[in-house]
Design a protein around this motif. Structure first.
Motif, PDB file in Angstrom:
ATOM      1  N   ASN A 150       6.621   6.728  -2.765  1.00 52.99           N
ATOM      2  CA  ASN A 150       7.883   6.269  -2.161  1.00 52.99           C
ATOM      3  C   ASN A 150       8.640   7.486  -1.655  1.00 52.99           C
ATOM      4  OD1 ASN A 150       7.961   6.597  -5.243  1.00 52.99           O
ATOM      5  ND2 ASN A 150      10.075   7.017  -4.618  1.00 52.99           N
ATOM      6  N   SER A 156      10.078   2.943  -6.897  1.00 57.88           N
ATOM      7  CA  SER A 156       8.641   3.187  -6.729  1.00 57.88           C
ATOM      8  C   SER A 156       7.976   1.959  -6.104  1.00 57.88           C
ATOM      9  CB  SER A 156       8.004   3.489  -8.077  1.00 57.88           C
ATOM     10  OG  SER A 156       8.585   4.651  -8.614  1.00 57.88           O
ATOM     11  N   GLU A 185       6.246   3.415 -14.173  1.00 56.56           N
ATOM     12  CA  GLU A 185       5.361   4.571 -14.228  1.00 56.56           C
ATOM     13  C   GLU A 185       4.819   4.812 -15.639  1.00 56.56           C
ATOM     14  OE1 GLU A 185       8.323   4.362 -13.013  1.00 56.56           O
ATOM     15  OE2 GLU A 185       8.378   5.118 -10.977  1.00 56.56           O
TER      16      GLU A 185
HETATM   17 MG    MG Z   1       8.312   8.936  -8.706  1.00 57.60          MG
END
Ligand code: MG
Ligand code: AMP
Length: 347
Positions: A150, A156, A185
């Motif tokens: 991104n 994201s 993440e």
């Molecule tokens: Mg990142």
């Protein structure tokens, strides 16, 4: 830079000889950057040993140079190419959670390019659990530095369309393997200290990690954002921000309704991100529901899509409820607080 970004749609199972995978691997060996799905979010990959290739990641994302990247490997044995040693505790964590959403910070042997580690003596590494990511890693035979695909500061990407929204024209290619599963993440754990430290909450939960490392510590900066300096450089940046400001509303449905009503009366156009439970109680037109509160993994999976949903031209302000900070809820709330620049309205 304005390149023609190739977009390849893939269907599973991924054939080892898949022409898109082969071409992507060729581009990566040729120092280009290619986005691909992982089980967490889409990553933007480049040869981790090549400074010039890695520089293209920083340029495409507009990422600050002092924010190091995670290196992705196809196999635990590839880690030896990048580190001086693997502490015993790190081996245990690899056996328990790889392939998977766990990144380990280890002592670097200097083989990863300088800009990957942002000049640190440590390197962050993980083995992803996604057939497309693994196929690209195998076909290129390179460890790949790959942050989220991104623009820096934006939520994201959890599907290929998000990657195209942010990076079309700036990167060589995108492999579209459909929406990602985990949605937040990886968890980052520093294994260079006597007792490992969680630097970033993510897809592998603290509760899971405690099964293997009962005394694991959480970086105090994660709880005290105003006074403690985070040990992970990237944790200090504004992140995941939607187009309009986001406020978190910490209270029951009644309190949420009150806040919403008051802001509407002030003439604000409000977008709401809510669980299905809260959505059912609100009488409001612009709501994006992101799953039931009873399934925090489901909420994690929908979170970034929801943060990308409302456009600046349509809403002045976004309100979102808070979630329980257990399990993957810790990662959800970490991302939401950052996305909201810590603006929380408490009951
Ligand atoms: Mg990142
Ligand atoms: P991203 O690639 O966007 O998911 O971000 C990677 C995260 O890992 C950031 O929060 C970085 O600060 C962190 N990270 C990467 N390398 C290291 C390292 N050597 N030591 C500590 N944190 C790291």
């Amino acid at each position: 830079m304005n390149v023609n970004t190739k977009l390849w749609k893939l269907s599973t199972p991924i054939d080892k000889e898949n022409p898109a995978i082969m071409e992507a691997a060729e581009l990566l060996r040729d120092k280009q950057v290619v986005a691909f799905p992982t089980e967490t979010v889409y990553g933007l990959g480049a040869d981790a040993a090549d400074e010039e290739a890695v520089q293209k990641i920083f340029e495409a994302k507009g990422r600050p140079a002092d924010n190091p990247l995670i290196v992705h490997v196809s196999d635990p044995s590839q880690v030896f190419q990048l580190v001086t040693e693997i502490p015993e505790i790190a081996s245990k964590l690899m056996s328990a959670f790889w392939p998977g959403p766990l990144t380990l910070v280890l002592p670097s042997n200097g083989r990863a390019a300088k800009n990957v580690t942002a000049g640190l003596t440590t390197v962050a590494i993980r083995m992803p659990n996604d057939p497309v990511a693994l196929a690209v890693l195998h076909a290129s035979a390179l460890p790949l530095a790959a942050p989220s695909a991104n623009l820096s500061g934006r939520p994201s990407p959890t599907d290929a369309e998000h990657v195209m929204q942010d990076l079309a024209g700036k990167i060589s290619a995108v492999l579209d393997g459909g929406p990602t599963g985990v949605g937040v993440e990886s968890t980052v754990v520093d294994c260079t200290t006597e007792i490992p430290i969680i630097l970033r909450p993510g897809g592998v939960t603290k509760e899971d990690l405690r099964e293997i490392v009962p005394d694991i510590i959480v970086d105090p900066a994660l709880a005290d954002v105003h006074n403690e300096k985070p040990k992970s450089p990237g944790m200090k940046y504004t992140h995941y921000a939607p187009e309009s400001p986001l406020w978190l509303i910490d209270g029951d449905a009644g309190f949420f309704k009150e806040q919403l009503q008051q802001l509407k009366e002030e003439g604000q156009r409000i977008g709401v991100i809510a669980s299905s439970e809260l959505a059912a109680e609100l009488d409001h037109e612009s709501i994006i529901a992101c799953g039931t509160r009873r399934d925090l993994a489901g909420i994690a999976g929908e979170l970034y899509r929801a943060l990308r949903h409302f456009k600046k031209a349509e809403v002045d302000l976004i309100l979102c409820e808070t979630f329980e900070e257990t399990g993957v809820g810790a990662a959800v709330m970490n991302r939401l607080k950052k996305a909201a620049s810590h603006k929380i309205i408490q009951h």
